[in-house]
Design an enzyme around this catalytic site. Structure first.
Site, PDB file in Angstrom:
ATOM      1  N   GLU A 222       0.853  -1.187   0.000  1.00 42.13           N
ATOM      2  CA  GLU A 222       0.000   0.000   0.000  1.00 42.13           C
ATOM      3  C   GLU A 222       0.887   1.235   0.000  1.00 42.13           C
ATOM      4  O   GLU A 222       2.074   1.159   0.297  1.00 42.13           O
ATOM      5  CB  GLU A 222      -0.970  -0.007   1.184  1.00 42.13           C
ATOM      6  CG  GLU A 222      -0.324   0.096   2.546  1.00 42.13           C
ATOM      7  CD  GLU A 222      -1.343  -0.005   3.683  1.00 42.13           C
ATOM      8  OE1 GLU A 222      -2.553   0.049   3.435  1.00 42.13           O
ATOM      9  OE2 GLU A 222      -0.902  -0.135   4.831  1.00 42.13           O
ATOM     10  N   LYS A 224       2.658   4.610   1.091  1.00 41.21           N
ATOM     11  CA  LYS A 224       3.067   5.255   2.339  1.00 41.21           C
ATOM     12  C   LYS A 224       2.861   6.745   2.123  1.00 41.21           C
ATOM     13  O   LYS A 224       3.514   7.359   1.289  1.00 41.21           O
ATOM     14  CB  LYS A 224       4.537   4.937   2.604  1.00 41.21           C
ATOM     15  CG  LYS A 224       5.104   5.543   3.859  1.00 41.21           C
ATOM     16  CD  LYS A 224       6.476   4.937   4.117  1.00 41.21           C
ATOM     17  CE  LYS A 224       7.259   5.718   5.170  1.00 41.21           C
ATOM     18  NZ  LYS A 224       6.514   6.063   6.370  1.00 41.21           N
ATOM     19  N   ARG A 229       1.681   9.914  10.994  1.00 40.88           N
ATOM     20  CA  ARG A 229       1.020   8.684  11.435  1.00 40.88           C
ATOM     21  C   ARG A 229       0.282   8.994  12.724  1.00 40.88           C
ATOM     22  O   ARG A 229       0.852   9.598  13.639  1.00 40.88           O
ATOM     23  CB  ARG A 229       2.103   7.624  11.663  1.00 40.88           C
ATOM     24  CG  ARG A 229       1.604   6.258  12.066  1.00 40.88           C
ATOM     25  CD  ARG A 229       1.666   5.271  10.930  1.00 40.88           C
ATOM     26  NE  ARG A 229       1.236   3.940  11.371  1.00 40.88           N
ATOM     27  CZ  ARG A 229       2.071   2.969  11.718  1.00 40.88           C
ATOM     28  NH1 ARG A 229       3.388   3.185  11.676  1.00 40.88           N
ATOM     29  NH2 ARG A 229       1.604   1.795  12.105  1.00 40.88           N
ATOM     30  N   ARG A 244       2.839   9.577  16.614  1.00 43.13           N
ATOM     31  CA  ARG A 244       3.638   8.359  16.611  1.00 43.13           C
ATOM     32  C   ARG A 244       4.357   8.108  17.918  1.00 43.13           C
ATOM     33  O   ARG A 244       4.565   6.981  18.327  1.00 43.13           O
ATOM     34  CB  ARG A 244       4.664   8.449  15.489  1.00 43.13           C
ATOM     35  CG  ARG A 244       4.828   7.135  14.800  1.00 43.13           C
ATOM     36  CD  ARG A 244       5.878   7.232  13.750  1.00 43.13           C
ATOM     37  NE  ARG A 244       7.125   6.744  14.313  1.00 43.13           N
ATOM     38  CZ  ARG A 244       8.079   6.189  13.586  1.00 43.13           C
ATOM     39  NH1 ARG A 244       7.933   6.091  12.300  1.00 43.13           N
ATOM     40  NH2 ARG A 244       9.177   5.761  14.160  1.00 43.13           N
ATOM     41  N   ARG A 391       9.280  -5.391  14.146  1.00 39.43           N
ATOM     42  CA  ARG A 391       9.577  -6.816  14.199  1.00 39.43           C
ATOM     43  C   ARG A 391      10.040  -7.256  12.819  1.00 39.43           C
ATOM     44  O   ARG A 391       9.411  -6.917  11.809  1.00 39.43           O
ATOM     45  CB  ARG A 391       8.279  -7.543  14.599  1.00 39.43           C
ATOM     46  CG  ARG A 391       8.398  -8.771  15.467  1.00 39.43           C
ATOM     47  CD  ARG A 391       9.235  -8.630  16.706  1.00 39.43           C
ATOM     48  NE  ARG A 391       8.514  -8.251  17.908  1.00 39.43           N
ATOM     49  CZ  ARG A 391       7.737  -9.088  18.612  1.00 39.43           C
ATOM     50  NH1 ARG A 391       7.558 -10.321  18.228  1.00 39.43           N
ATOM     51  NH2 ARG A 391       7.146  -8.665  19.700  1.00 39.43           N
ATOM     52  N   LYS A 397       9.087  -0.714   4.907  1.00 41.81           N
ATOM     53  CA  LYS A 397       8.812   0.522   4.177  1.00 41.81           C
ATOM     54  C   LYS A 397       9.812   0.610   3.046  1.00 41.81           C
ATOM     55  O   LYS A 397      10.986   0.259   3.208  1.00 41.81           O
ATOM     56  CB  LYS A 397       8.889   1.731   5.096  1.00 41.81           C
ATOM     57  CG  LYS A 397      10.196   1.888   5.845  1.00 41.81           C
ATOM     58  CD  LYS A 397      10.107   3.047   6.811  1.00 41.81           C
ATOM     59  CE  LYS A 397      11.324   3.021   7.747  1.00 41.81           C
ATOM     60  NZ  LYS A 397      11.161   3.866   8.910  1.00 41.81           N
TER      61      LYS A 397
END
Ligand SMILES: [Zn+2]
Ligand SMILES: [Zn+2]
Lengths: 531, 334
Positions: A222, A224, A229, A244, A391, A397
């Site tokens: 998707e 960015k 955020r 964030r 993780r 990204k």
């Protein structure tokens, strides 16, 4: 205050993360309530004493030392609190005991602007230089000693052997000195009751994708988006918008608080509506437009009308009492799509998935995008749960490659903190024509990152040796050094004489080899505007 | 007679004594140089004739491997230079051999301090205040925030840390000329009798100090010993070796640095120092200003360091002063 001051000193001089964690943990275990709670607050989020400002310290010092000597000392040290702690005149002890952290907090929070200077002075008189440093750092709310809020929480979790995710989760519903948190972690009491509180849940974050190819059967792509955020939480009848870092930014975006009234937790990108960029439903304005709205405690009607905010949704963590964080991304995505109609479309839309035949096709799409509100792509494993933090293997990204341009160093400013004795903040420019035909440099940006400590020392030496003018902490250089500057995008701007402003400029390479007249011209930079 | 003091001229590369055609601590090679002490920014090689104390000349010989035209002058001794200038070398208390230079000409007296300190130092004789008309002073620690604590406190800090972590070693970064030997001598004075380990670059200078009668106790070279031998010991190295690969051969070193700059936290952090030791071979702010008051000159000239602040202090105390724009002087790691 002695143990706290000793901790602060030890933290300042301890380079290793593990050793820092150990020092904080030891302090938290050995110190009684509520001192340790206040100390934890000071180390993590900082304490706020509105009556005490950096200017309070400066004014106190102006009564005690010649202002010129103060300024020279302050410039050398690079830190107001430390300078004051070193210059505070030693008075004969009046026999009053060294105050505890709790006493300091009580005194500071009960002062007002008129009484603060005298109260602070009385406290300073009762402490030694280390104690004065710790006091001033605590009083002005910014420790800046290389301890992040996160590190303090990890230290807390390790000290009492509790999961850091839970600490993060409870944290936002609690107030210093966190008696319930300590009771739970240190004394096995019940966890703090947070059921009906609009608490922040730590974000799931992505790793940068480095030269790996992913199978799109396992990963969804998707866009960015280039906004900020946010997490929207509605619980117990209240709505919060978190950034964030977990900061509550609800007052800055009241329209979102009004628009989100369903119990749940959503993850998305906050954008400001504008005609500038495409997108799917209505455009998002450039990051510049969003910048106008950030950091404001109150918002005018005009601002709300001109730059309305909306959220492009990425994920759902909870919905109508059901916790979805353990579910696979696939399932959460499906849920997100079905719940969307419950939200007003004036303030919410969905971040669209990017369909590609295969990874190479995806790379082509990524290269081809011209939309300025897009920073790159996100790749999410279809079966990934929503886990706090970063993780390996779940989310990636994939930013667009940075743009590069050669600029000439024009001005250098002394840094702060660890870099206070180095010229570490650089302004650079591009030529406004042919430099051999008398063109001039116009400033196009500023950067203070992208180089190593070794490089910093070399640039610092260059600045000192090639200074042509001094303006306080700023030196003008002879404009002989070329930086290859990387940046994400460039926009028209009235703030700079060059008419351009870069986004996220950083030093990519130092071109010791390149003569300044071979640096780029303004025209070359202008050609990189993407709209 | 020409105008007062026109015979002494501050130039960018040093202080020029016109009638004698000689320079004080010049930063480039000249025919005749009067050198205050052996630190690299004051003592350069390549002069035709170098006038300095025997100790300073020995240090320069060690560093530059030449001693062309060495002209020794002992403390308290006066030599006659051409043009009717008398030069007397007076202890500065900075490092072994360090001297102030008193120049006398046509009834006028000028003292150049070079670098100096006012604290006790077992490795060199103490500073002597000499009355003069023009006092040319350094200002390395010329900011009011610099107060050097008693050296005994810093020694105690180091020995306590060593005792608390006996499986490790304390690695002390110290300037190779002066600071290193003073730290070792002070450790001995504090009762530390164990062998002290040296980085190879320190050895020659330590031996030279010993030849001049400074007792440094048992010294060993790091390169001659295994890691385990050095647990619980103090190791001395030049500041540049502190964060160097070299230190990997040491048993979990606790990084310390002996320097007046350690008073400022960020300075310690820049060098990743865990144990800052505030030990300086320069006068601190209180001593710089007290010395000016004690010498009580007609005029104070400031050579290098934080000259703006000391100049400001002189103004505030109605003292005539000027800052000289000399080049080539560094802040030593003092
Ligand atoms: Zn020196
Ligand atoms: Zn010097």
């Amino acid at each position: 205050m002695e143990a706290f001051a000793a901790l602060i000193d030890a933290l300042v001089y301890t380079p290793g993360r593990n050793e820092k964690l150990r020092l904080i943990g030891e302090y938290l275990r050995a110190t009684p309530d509520p001192d340790r709670g206040w100390a934890l607050a000071a180390l993590s989020d900082g304490l706020d004493f509105p009556a005490v400002k950096s200017s309070t310290i400066r004014n106190l010092m102006k009564d005690r030392i010649d202002p010129v000597l103060w300024t020279l000392s302050r410039d050398f040290v690079g830190d107001t609190a430390e300078t004051a702690s070193l210059l505070w005149p030693v008075t004969a002890s009046d026999g009053t005991a060294v105050p505890s952290v709790t006493q300091v907090v009580e005194i500071l929070s009960s002062t007002n602007r008129n009484t603060a200077p005298a109260e602070l002075a009385r406290l300073l008189d009762r402490l030694d230089p280390s104690g004065r440093y710790a006091l001033l750092k605590l009083a002005t709310g910014a420790m800046r000693i290389g301890i992040s809020s996160r590190l303090a929480k990890v230290a807390f979790a390790q000290a009492f052997d509790v999961p850091v995710e839970l600490v993060e989760e409870y944290w936002h519903g609690l107030e210093p000195p966190y008696p319930d948190l300590f009771a739970w972690a240190a004394d096995n009491a019940d966890p703090p009751d947070t059921e009906n509180m609009p608490l922040f849940r730590p974000f799931m974050l992505a790793h940068p994708l480095e030269e790996a190819k992913l199978d799109l059967a396992d990963y969804a792509a998707e866009w960015k988006w280039d906004g900020i955020r946010v997490q929207l939480v509605h619980a117990g009848g209240e709505t919060r918008v978190y950034s964030r870092s977990g900061d509550d930014i609800s007052p800055t975006f009241p329209e979102l608080v009004d628009a989100f009234r369903v119990p749940g937790i959503l993850d998305g990108e906050l954008l400001v509506r504008g005609a500038v960029q495409g997108g799917e439903k209505g455009g998002a304005a450039s990051f510049n437009a969003l910048q106008q709205r950030l950091g404001r405690k109150t918002v005018s009607k005009k601002m709300l009308a001109e730059s309305p905010a909306f959220v492009r949704l990425y994920d759902v963590l909870q919905w109508q009492g059901e916790d979805l964080r353990e579910a696979a991304w696939n399932q959460r995505r499906e849920r997100l799509e079905t719940l969307l109609p419950e939200l007003p479309d004036s303030h919410f839309d969905l971040s669209q998935l990017v369909e590609a035949r295969d990874f190479d096709h995806l790379a082509e799409i990524r290269e081809g995008t011209r939309d300025d509100a897009i920073e790159g792509l996100m790749l999410k494993r279809r079966d990934s749960p929503y886990i706090a933090g970063r993780r390996v293997g779940y989310w990636y990204k994939w930013k667009r490659d940075p743009l590069l341009i050669d600029c000439v160093l024009m001005y250098a400013q002394r840094g702060s903190g660890k870099r206070s004795s180095f010229y570490s903040d650089y302004s650079f420019g591009c030529w406004d024509g042919d430099p051999d035909a008398g063109a001039e440099l116009l400033p196009v940006g500023k950067a203070y990152s992208g180089f190593t400590d070794e490089e910093l020392k070399k640039i610092d030496r260059h600045v000192r040796r090639n200074t042509v003018n001094r303006f306080g902490p700023v030196r003008e250089t002879d404009k002989s050094l070329v930086f290859e500057v990387a940046f994400d995008s460039v926009h028209l701007s009235k703030r700079h004489k060059s008419g351009l402003a870069m986004r996220f400029p950083r030093i990519h390479r130092i071109r010791w080899d390149k003569p300044a007249h071979e640096a780029d011209r303004i025209d070359a930079l202008r050609a990189l505007i993407r709209d | 007679m020409s105008a007062a003091f026109s015979w002494i001229k501050p130039e960018p590369h040093g202080i020029y004594v016109a009638p004698a055609d000689c320079w004080i601590d010049p930063s480039r090679a000249v025919d005749t140089a009067l050198v205050t002490h052996g630190h690299a920014d004051h003592a350069r090689g390549g002069h035709g004739k170098t006038v300095a104390t025997p100790e300073t000349l020995a240090i320069m010989k060690l560093r530059y491997a030449t001693a062309d035209g060495a002209t020794p002058v002992s403390y308290g001794e006066t030599i006659r230079l051409p043009g009717g200038v008398d030069a007397t070398y007076i202890p500065a208390g900075h490092v072994l051999g360090s001297a102030q230079i008193l120049l006398e000409h046509a009834g006028e007296r000028v003292v150049i301090t070079g670098d100096y300190k006012r604290r006790h130092d077992p490795t060199c004789p103490p500073f002597e205040a000499v009355p003069c008309d023009i006092f040319i002073t350094e200002a390395t620690f010329g900011l009011p925030l610099f107060t050097h604590p008693p050296i005994e406190d810093e020694m105690a800090k180091m020995l306590e840390r060593l005792a608390a972590q006996p499986d490790r070693c304390v690695l002390v970064g110290a300037y190779a000329l002066g600071k290193a030997q003073r730290v070792i001598a002070e450790l001995r004075r504090a009762g530390h009798t164990r062998p002290i380990y040296l980085h190879g670059a320190m050895e020659k200078m330590c031996r030279l100090y010993e030849e001049y009668g400074v007792d440094l106790g048992e010294l060993r070279l790091v390169s001659d010993h295994a890691k385990d031998d050095m647990r619980g010991s103090i190791v001395v190295c030049p500041p540049s070796a502190l964060n160097d690969r070299w230190s990997r051969r040491l048993p979990e070193p606790i990084t310390a640095m002996a320097s007046g700059w350690m008073r400022v936290r960020q300075r310690a952090r820049q060098r990743n120092v865990e144990l800052p030791l505030i030990i300086s071979d320069h006068a601190d702010w209180g001593e710089l200003t007290a010395t000016i008051e004690e010498v009580d000159p007609h005029e104070t000239w400031i050579t290098h360091g934080r000259e703006e602040a000391l100049l400001r202090w002189c103004q505030l105390h109605q003292r005539r002063a000027r800052a000289l724009a000399l080049v080539g002087y560094d802040d030593e790691d003092d």
